[in-house]
Motif scaffolding. Structure first.
Motif, PDB file in Angstrom:
ATOM      1  N   ALA A 103      46.031  86.005   3.791  1.00 53.65           N
ATOM      2  CA  ALA A 103      45.325  87.198   4.260  1.00 53.65           C
ATOM      3  C   ALA A 103      46.307  88.283   4.698  1.00 53.65           C
ATOM      4  N   VAL A 104      47.352  87.860   5.409  1.00 55.93           N
ATOM      5  CA  VAL A 104      48.314  88.834   5.914  1.00 55.93           C
ATOM      6  C   VAL A 104      48.988  89.567   4.761  1.00 55.93           C
ATOM      7  N   PHE A 105      49.322  88.830   3.684  1.00 55.06           N
ATOM      8  CA  PHE A 105      49.996  89.493   2.572  1.00 55.06           C
ATOM      9  C   PHE A 105      49.056  90.373   1.785  1.00 55.06           C
ATOM     10  N   VAL A 106      47.864  89.878   1.546  1.00 57.52           N
ATOM     11  CA  VAL A 106      46.897  90.706   0.826  1.00 57.52           C
ATOM     12  C   VAL A 106      46.627  91.978   1.630  1.00 57.52           C
ATOM     13  N   ALA A 107      46.477  91.822   2.927  1.00 57.21           N
ATOM     14  CA  ALA A 107      46.168  92.978   3.772  1.00 57.21           C
ATOM     15  C   ALA A 107      47.308  93.984   3.763  1.00 57.21           C
ATOM     16  N   ARG A 108      48.534  93.473   3.811  1.00 55.32           N
ATOM     17  CA  ARG A 108      49.681  94.380   3.794  1.00 55.32           C
ATOM     18  C   ARG A 108      49.723  95.142   2.468  1.00 55.32           C
ATOM     19  N   ALA A 109      49.429  94.418   1.383  1.00 57.55           N
ATOM     20  CA  ALA A 109      49.445  95.056   0.065  1.00 57.55           C
ATOM     21  C   ALA A 109      48.349  96.106  -0.032  1.00 57.55           C
ATOM     22  N   SER A 110      47.156  95.781   0.482  1.00 54.22           N
ATOM     23  CA  SER A 110      46.067  96.756   0.362  1.00 54.22           C
ATOM     24  C   SER A 110      46.214  97.883   1.379  1.00 54.22           C
ATOM     25  N   ASN A 111      47.169  97.753   2.261  1.00 55.55           N
ATOM     26  CA  ASN A 111      47.501  98.867   3.146  1.00 55.55           C
ATOM     27  C   ASN A 111      48.507  99.768   2.442  1.00 55.55           C
ATOM     28  N   ILE A 112      49.631  99.207   2.009  1.00 53.75           N
ATOM     29  CA  ILE A 112      50.752 100.018   1.529  1.00 53.75           C
ATOM     30  C   ILE A 112      50.473 100.673   0.173  1.00 53.75           C
ATOM     31  N   TYR A 113      50.079  99.869  -0.838  1.00 54.89           N
ATOM     32  CA  TYR A 113      50.030 100.443  -2.186  1.00 54.89           C
ATOM     33  C   TYR A 113      48.960 101.515  -2.341  1.00 54.89           C
ATOM     34  N   PRO A 114      47.690 101.242  -1.967  1.00 55.49           N
ATOM     35  CA  PRO A 114      46.688 102.315  -2.147  1.00 55.49           C
ATOM     36  C   PRO A 114      47.022 103.560  -1.330  1.00 55.49           C
ATOM     37  N   LEU A 115      47.470 103.360  -0.086  1.00 59.51           N
ATOM     38  CA  LEU A 115      47.764 104.523   0.749  1.00 59.51           C
ATOM     39  C   LEU A 115      48.932 105.319   0.179  1.00 59.51           C
ATOM     40  N   SER A 116      49.951 104.604  -0.305  1.00 57.01           N
ATOM     41  CA  SER A 116      51.098 105.298  -0.878  1.00 57.01           C
ATOM     42  C   SER A 116      50.666 106.106  -2.092  1.00 57.01           C
ATOM     43  N   PHE A 117      49.778 105.520  -2.880  1.00 54.03           N
ATOM     44  CA  PHE A 117      49.282 106.228  -4.056  1.00 54.03           C
ATOM     45  C   PHE A 117      48.592 107.520  -3.630  1.00 54.03           C
ATOM     46  N   LEU A 118      47.711 107.411  -2.635  1.00 56.26           N
ATOM     47  CA  LEU A 118      46.989 108.585  -2.154  1.00 56.26           C
ATOM     48  C   LEU A 118      47.952 109.603  -1.555  1.00 56.26           C
ATOM     49  N   LEU A 119      48.900 109.114  -0.767  1.00 58.21           N
ATOM     50  CA  LEU A 119      49.845 110.024  -0.116  1.00 58.21           C
ATOM     51  C   LEU A 119      50.714 110.732  -1.148  1.00 58.21           C
ATOM     52  N   ASN A 120      51.086 110.011  -2.189  1.00 62.97           N
ATOM     53  CA  ASN A 120      51.929 110.616  -3.221  1.00 62.97           C
ATOM     54  C   ASN A 120      51.222 111.752  -3.944  1.00 62.97           C
ATOM     55  N   LEU A 121      49.893 111.696  -3.962  1.00 67.23           N
ATOM     56  CA  LEU A 121      49.141 112.801  -4.555  1.00 67.23           C
ATOM     57  C   LEU A 121      49.440 114.094  -3.814  1.00 67.23           C
ATOM     58  N   GLY A 122      49.594 113.976  -2.493  1.00 63.37           N
ATOM     59  CA  GLY A 122      49.782 115.182  -1.679  1.00 63.37           C
ATOM     60  C   GLY A 122      51.236 115.483  -1.362  1.00 63.37           C
ATOM     61  N   ARG A 123      52.106 114.468  -1.402  1.00 56.86           N
ATOM     62  CA  ARG A 123      53.499 114.675  -0.960  1.00 56.86           C
ATOM     63  C   ARG A 123      54.333 115.351  -2.025  1.00 56.86           C
ATOM     64  N   LYS A 124      55.168 116.291  -1.595  1.00 62.23           N
ATOM     65  CA  LYS A 124      56.179 116.863  -2.498  1.00 62.23           C
ATOM     66  C   LYS A 124      57.220 115.798  -2.811  1.00 62.23           C
ATOM     67  N   GLN A 125      57.729 115.201  -1.722  1.00 60.62           N
ATOM     68  CA  GLN A 125      58.756 114.164  -1.826  1.00 60.62           C
ATOM     69  C   GLN A 125      58.034 112.830  -1.954  1.00 60.62           C
ATOM     70  N   LYS A 126      57.849 112.396  -3.205  1.00 67.37           N
ATOM     71  CA  LYS A 126      57.052 111.175  -3.420  1.00 67.37           C
ATOM     72  C   LYS A 126      57.682 109.959  -2.742  1.00 67.37           C
ATOM     73  N   ILE A 127      56.829 109.015  -2.409  1.00 62.26           N
ATOM     74  CA  ILE A 127      57.337 107.734  -1.920  1.00 62.26           C
ATOM     75  C   ILE A 127      57.566 106.858  -3.137  1.00 62.26           C
ATOM     76  N   PRO A 128      58.827 106.599  -3.513  1.00 58.13           N
ATOM     77  CA  PRO A 128      59.072 105.883  -4.767  1.00 58.13           C
ATOM     78  C   PRO A 128      58.594 104.442  -4.709  1.00 58.13           C
ATOM     79  N   ARG A 129      58.479 103.871  -5.879  1.00 59.55           N
ATOM     80  CA  ARG A 129      57.968 102.514  -6.034  1.00 59.55           C
ATOM     81  C   ARG A 129      58.776 101.498  -5.212  1.00 59.55           C
ATOM     82  N   ASN A 130      60.116 101.640  -5.264  1.00 61.15           N
ATOM     83  CA  ASN A 130      60.915 100.644  -4.562  1.00 61.15           C
ATOM     84  C   ASN A 130      60.772 100.760  -3.042  1.00 61.15           C
TER      85      ASN A 130
END
Lengths: 638, 638
Positions: free
Chosen positions: B400-427
């Motif tokens: 649960a902890v890992f799934v939760a961390r993944a569903s926190n970071i990846y979707p949010l990063s995707f959404l944030l990258n839509l708005g950010r000039k300085q993208k948050i890279p994959r790594n």
């Protein structure tokens, strides 16, 4: 205050979230007020009220407010319950109340006559600390700081006198107070007061020992600010530091003596046992405290990580306290000597950054702890629930305290002046007499056990004497200095040099000097300088030159490479040598060439050691690091 | 260990003198070991085990020793007594045992199923802290230090993303863990495990919220040492700091929601009440924390007394915590924002000496508190008496902890990258995913209440997850950085300038920039720079130039004289202006002449103020003092 009332009434529903927050907030508030007041006073150069006096005053006002404004919702707490199944008091009591199990923690035993006062205000109870907090948390930083900030050179110059005042003086003071109070108590029983409970001679001695702990923090702060004559400062400071240790151990020894069969007759065996206890506890604590100071900072090169170094320093000093306590000795005494030894040896191994960090950290802890204690004293006058005010006893105690101080200072000064080259002048003696304030230690010793009625009366009396002396004598320090024409604005180092010069000039007739106790310290200093310092620190002459030749392999391993360059800088020793004997100089100058000869040989040894320690990946810049660690040693703690 | 045994058996005869000394000594010993280990590791540039991991390891070993070497002499403590007269549990219980009255202090309520474990080892019981110690003593310095050492500029640059990760991310994580655990618990009940007690959805959510507090202290220490890319560092650090606050308030809100009638049905009113609670507590704590930072250091010139200044700073920060607790808010959140605000405003008013002292003091306290908590975690694995190990539950929680961390970071990063000039890279995203360690907060939240069986199981699970993540992920940080090819050895200031330059170069097409959330921060920064900074600190443009003309009398009184000289130095604002908009530059350069014009007039005002404040005896050198206080602001906390 509405918040307070409200807090008390809602505490049951979610006391989980703000347990103790209000009480701590009150202390914070008092301390903040105190700090702002000190600032105001310092700005106005207003010296009649020291910060501790201010803290006490604010505590008093707050205590008054808490006592008379907050109400008592805790009706039930005065009832005593019976549990026929319980045969002794377990440390944790599980109790079944209407089918819920509650856990209760043992707190203390209560005398029957104190049970009623438990019906009191819950807020008052909350504001009352566990007395062990004083001994385990608040006193150690104060005492350690005192030991750590001792001005070594001035201290050792006056060591004989300080030891006399601290050991003999405290014993005299304890006995004199004990005798006078015993007389007073007898008289009070005779005229009809104080008949209901027994008051033994050991109780009087106990009171005498706790009232013998002087705490001239107010006076010393003013001395420091005005740069009063260094000898006077050192005598007073040294006396008060050591005297605390003596008084604490004395109180402990007397309280061990107390519970004998017939407390009013003299029991020689028990007496010698108490004396033995005193000596054993004192020596044990001394040994434990000093041994903790001798630690790993020399060979672990922690200098690169000042945070780790500070942490280690702090933890080891605290461990000295805790180990002594765990071993049944006196932690306070251990931590005092740990401080003195840390300042003497370990301090020299610290990196410059850590030297500053540790000094500031202990200064800060000392400041907070001191003000908390004095705030609490103010609070205790109104929040402590078992006060027994007995005006006659208080008056008697005041008289006893002054008579005892006088019979400590004047006779001892007279005797010391017979032996001292640099006499203690009359006005210094008066000032020392005047500076016999009582403070944190007397209070902490008195509050430690307040279960019986004599103890409660002694506590109340001790508290009032602290108030009186801190406010009256503390406030009167500056006028007194003027009146006694004691010189102020003295530069300590200049003063020392001038005195040393005048002394060594008069020392040309050598024979008289040897009569003084200097020989003892010469031996000690020689040993310290030649063996202990090089062994424990990076300073001093290399061990290779001081130890016999056959020890060379070990000596090389233990000597720090930077010691070879540093040996001429060690002005502590140079000063002592200058001061004590001119003949010593010849010996020491005869000794320099030896080590200079040796140093070429030992540099190779150093190189070898470098290679060995290069395993740790540090070989490259170790030498340089140690040099920078050795440099500030000149203006060390003195 | 003989000493330990001995101690336990003699404790009754004079436990007065060494209450708790042995327990504290054990902690001291563990911390000393930890410090020496850290030193060894740092010397060897060995980064697989961080100090917290080491502390945990030593704690574990010590816990093992205490558990299996010391014996239990406290036979009686498992017995439950009945007292038919008692109707409710009073906070202080007086009990008459064989004609002696003992006082007992209420500790807690115990579930019947836990009574048996009380027959255990007295030493184990002693080594178990009161959980409130974590919240009231150990966590505040850690959290305050995090707030105080926040790299402001980088933080504000990434504020939007950090807030998203901290608020949205934590909520997502909490819900995901809650749902997965609920599924797991249902499945476990289905297959026959875990049938004896109820496990509600709110319990699962509670577990989710406490497991959502990430604590990548190990990772951040390595990042700091290796100078990893500043944006990544800031994102992770900012997220973990705010996320703690969110998780704590969330846990509190859920635990308030819990005791409703039927915990398995959704109660909209109660839900919104919980949401309201969350918002109210968070906002209240935020307001209280920030308001404490705004204190007296501007107008009291405490700079001359760094000790008083440090004391005041420390006490006010602690008061922020205590006031919030006393008011029923969350002290930890208050102390966090107090730290942030102190660093932003108050820090500028401090004297250079106090700046260093406060930084070192809080650094030291943070260091000690952190290592104590991690030591205790190690100890708790063996000394805590009510562990419930359920392998399935632990496995489920890990998933649960890992799934939760993944569903926190990846979707949010995707959404944030839509708005950010300085993208948050994959790594970076992978690294953030990997850095979801659990630590002190999760542990403290879990140990807060361990009375019921689900709570005990959750505590055991949380503890094991902390161990696993700290050792495995903490140890794997350096290899992971290499594997993900994240650049190291970055100079933060250079990096910032380079990024700002590249960004402002690409900003020449202005319209796209405005779409970002920068407008909000421009408004805030303008307000902060023009009004708050000059009002609360000695920096920023003079209020006389920023406030409307009719406010001039007040403005003159409130503006610090040194502000007139300092206004061009405030590179925080200059940076933000550079970074956000080039048009803003025109506005700001149009604004400089105005204040320059004004400054001739306001210098007279300054002179006047000097005379007024000369009453305090400070007029002479105040200006100079403030200048020196203003200087280090360039390389301030950043």
């Amino acid at each position: 205050m509405d918040k307070l009332k409200n807090y008390v009434s809602v505490k049951d529903e979610d006391h989980f979230y703000h347990q103790g927050a209000v009480e701590l907030l009150i202390f914070n508030f008092l301390l903040i007020l105190t700090i702002l007041t000190i600032w105001l006073f310092k700005n106005h150069r207003f010296r009649f009220l020291h910060e501790t006096g201010g803290a006490m005053l604010y505590g008093l006002v707050m205590g008054l407010i808490i006592r008379y404004v907050t109400k008592s919702p805790d009706v039930e707490s005065g009832t005593v319950y019976e549990c026929e199944k319980l045969k002794s008091g377990p440390s944790t009591l599980l109790i079944n109340i209407t089918n819920q199990v509650y856990e209760y923690q043992y707190k203390r035993e209560i005398s029957h006559h104190n049970v009623n006062s438990h019906q009191g205000n819950a807020m008052l109870q909350k504001m009352t600390f566990d007395p062990s907090i004083f001994f385990n948390i608040l006193l150690p930083p104060i005492i350690f700081h005192a030991g750590y900030s001792l001005k070594k050179r001035h201290f050792f110059r006056n060591l004989g006198s300080i030891l006399a005042y601290a050991f003999l003086g405290t014993a005299i003071s304890c006995i004199v107070i004990g005798l006078i109070m015993y007389g007073f108590v007898k008289a009070m029983v005779h005229i009809g007061q104080l008949k209901q409970w027994e008051f033994h001679f050991t109780d009087c001695l106990f009171f005498g020992s706790l009232m013998s702990a002087t705490d001239p923090v107010t006076v010393l702060a003013i001395f420091h600010e005005l740069n009063v004559d260094t000898d006077l400062y050192t005598l007073l400071f040294g006396e008060s530091v050591l005297n605390d240790a003596v008084a604490i151990v004395l109180t402990h020894s007397i309280s061990i003596y107390s519970p004998k069969e017939n407390p009013n007759t003299f029991d020689a065996a028990a007496f010698f046992q108490s004396v033995g206890n005193f000596l054993g506890i004192f020596a044990g604590s001394f040994a434990m405290g000093s041994s903790y100071a001798v630690h790993l900072t020399k060979f672990t090169k922690l200098c690169e990580f000042p945070m780790l170094e500070t942490g280690l320093f702090f933890l080891l000093s605290w461990s000295a306290f805790l180990s002594a306590e765990a071993a049944g000795l006196t932690g306070i005494v251990a931590v005092l000597f740990c401080g003195v030894t840390q300042a003497h040896y370990t301090y020299n191994n610290l990196s410059p950054d850590s030297k500053m960090r540790t000094k500031q950290l202990f200064e800060f802890m000392n400041f907070l702890a001191e003000n908390v204690i004095f705030c609490y004293m103010g609070l205790a006058l109104f929040t402590f629930q078992n006060h027994i005010f007995n005006p006659l006893f208080i008056f008697g105690a005041l008289v006893a305290v002054f008579v005892a101080r006088a019979s400590n200072i004047y006779p001892l000064s007279f005797l010391l002046n017979l032996g001292r080259k640099q006499k203690i002048p009359r006005n210094f003696q008066h000032m020392m007499m005047f500076s016999g304030l009582r403070g944190a230690i007397a209070f902490a010793l008195a509050i430690r056990d307040t279960n019986s009625q004599p103890q409660q009366m002694m506590f109340t009396t001790a508290l009032l004497i602290v108030f009186f002396t801190v406010w009256v004598f503390g406030g009167g320090t500056t006028p007194m200095l003027t009146w006694l024409q004691i010189r102020v604005g003295v530069d300590p180092d200049e003063d020392l040099k001038a005195k040393a010069a005048s002394q060594s000039a008069s020392n040309l007739d050598k024979n008289t000097t040897k009569a003084e106790s200097a020989w003892l310290f010469r031996i000690w200093y020689g040993f310290d300088h030649r063996y202990l310092k090089p062994l424990l620190t990076h300073t001093g002459p290399p061990l290779t030159s001081t130890l016999p030749e056959w020890c060379n392999p070990v000596a090389r391993l233990l000597t720090s490479p930077s010691a070879y360059g540093d040996q001429l800088k060690d002005d502590d020793t140079v000063y002592i040598i200058n001061n004590d004997e001119l003949t010593e100089n010849c010996e020491s100058s005869a000794h320099v060439p030896v080590s200079a000869q040796d140093s070429t040989g030992s540099i190779q040894a150093t190189g070898k050691e470098d290679i060995q320690e290069g395993d740790l990946g540090l070989g490259g810049y170790k030498l340089q690091l140690q040099h920078s660690a050795g440099q500030p040693q000149k203006n060390s703690l003195a």
